[in-house]
Write an enzyme that holds these catalytic residues in place. Sequence first.
Site, PDB file in Angstrom:
ATOM      1  N   GLU A 213     -48.673-120.122  11.059  1.00  0.00           N
ATOM      2  CA  GLU A 213     -47.306-119.645  11.303  1.00  0.00           C
ATOM      3  C   GLU A 213     -46.729-120.509  12.409  1.00  0.00           C
ATOM      4  O   GLU A 213     -46.645-120.115  13.577  1.00  0.00           O
ATOM      5  CB  GLU A 213     -47.288-118.159  11.686  1.00  0.00           C
ATOM      6  N   ASP A 309     -43.344-107.983   7.349  1.00  0.00           N
ATOM      7  CA  ASP A 309     -43.908-108.343   8.655  1.00  0.00           C
ATOM      8  C   ASP A 309     -43.494-107.395   9.765  1.00  0.00           C
ATOM      9  O   ASP A 309     -44.347-106.771  10.389  1.00  0.00           O
ATOM     10  CB  ASP A 309     -43.557-109.786   9.018  1.00  0.00           C
TER      11      ASP A 309
HETATM   12 FE   FE2 Z   1     -47.602-110.829  10.800  1.00  0.00          FE
END
Ligand code: FE2
Length: 430
Positions: A213, A309
């Site tokens: 990420e 998320d």
């Molecule tokens: Fe996450």
Amino acid sequence: MFDLIIKNATLPDGRSGVDIACQDGIITAVEAGITAEATEVIDAKGYLVSPPFVDPHFHMDATLSLGTPRMNVSGTLLEGIALWGELKPVQSVDDIIQRALRYCDLAVSMGLGAIRSHVDTCDDELKGVEALLEVRDQVKDYIDLQLVAFPQDGVLRDPTAMANTLRALDMGVDVVGGIPHFERTMADGAESVRQLCKIAADRGLMVDMHCDESDDPHSRHIETLAYETQRLGLQGRVAGSHLTSMHSMDNYYVSKLIPLMVEAGVHAIPNPLINIMLQGRHDTYPKRRGQTRVRELRDAGITVGFGSDCVMDPWYSMGTADMLDVAFMGLHVGQLSSREDMAWCFDAVTQNSAHIMGLGGYGVAKGCAANLVLLQARDKIETIRLRADRLAVIRKGKVIARKQPSVSNLSLPGRPKSLDPADYAPKSPS
Ligand code: FE2
């Protein structure tokens, strides 16, 4: 005599004029013209009836904490992690339980039937783990909550994270998580993937790692994750979440990487809302989009499910538990604009994510669980376009949330008196 019959439904596969009969929590018939009696009959009026939305990536221990103890000023992932580190020591187990239960109320109202939530294991007291195990039990009759042991501060970087992650798995957390790009070095990141995959293999568990990420094209932990998956025989049990660095990688390297992922049967979980917000923060202009290569992963045969998320937490101030918002953003950022692509985005917040989570009995078919959502739209694409209202949410054959259709009353000379947004569907959607 059935428990429930839904009349005149349109199904995600395009069939219309279909009735759905449910008995003892199971779908017992899906066909036109069911004439039997039922305790409850719902007229779907041609609207779409879908299996529930599935969120394969969430953080329920942090949700609804926005502003506590302060706001994320820079808007970056790293300030979000620092802010979460300030909140962890001052929140109680009951604080987390109450926020999570409130979120689950909202999730049900939005037609969510299953959520995979990461839970931070970098806490010697494991407050989040204790809280979410309790929540998983409390909501089990209306949400399938799957928990991932997530060492937020790095399983190697944080001195007690490995012991606490193992303890969380011993307590009953379902899935092994990780965050290799947050370890001190690339080498440590790769080592964390190796150690965590070994734990999953030894325990017979699934893996779901926050992976790359980052906007750093050299963050290539997905390569190690794919390698370890095939080496340990974990095919079909492993997901890489976010994968945003793939956006910035060299095309030639990606041409080798995606086949490795296919060989390993690794699933992909992009999180469009949060990553369009977080990524590209070091860029001036042009600014990179914060999404992995959705089309290319999908076309290669990888199962791709969109996750949400975050909702109102240290990383993301927005969100309403609406997986259609997630699909809408994923569609735009991925430029998935053909009819087939847009319809696929609906699958990415329903059946694809159900597959990634390993949910059984999922679908609108005889023998599936009677978990359904009636949406105020006439097909999958229209459902995303409208972010359609959930008129009825059904769990095990019982209605657990209802909403009146959104209809505007108009006062315009010579124009219709009322307006149903679903009536704006194209005449020949082919
Ligand atoms: Fe996450």
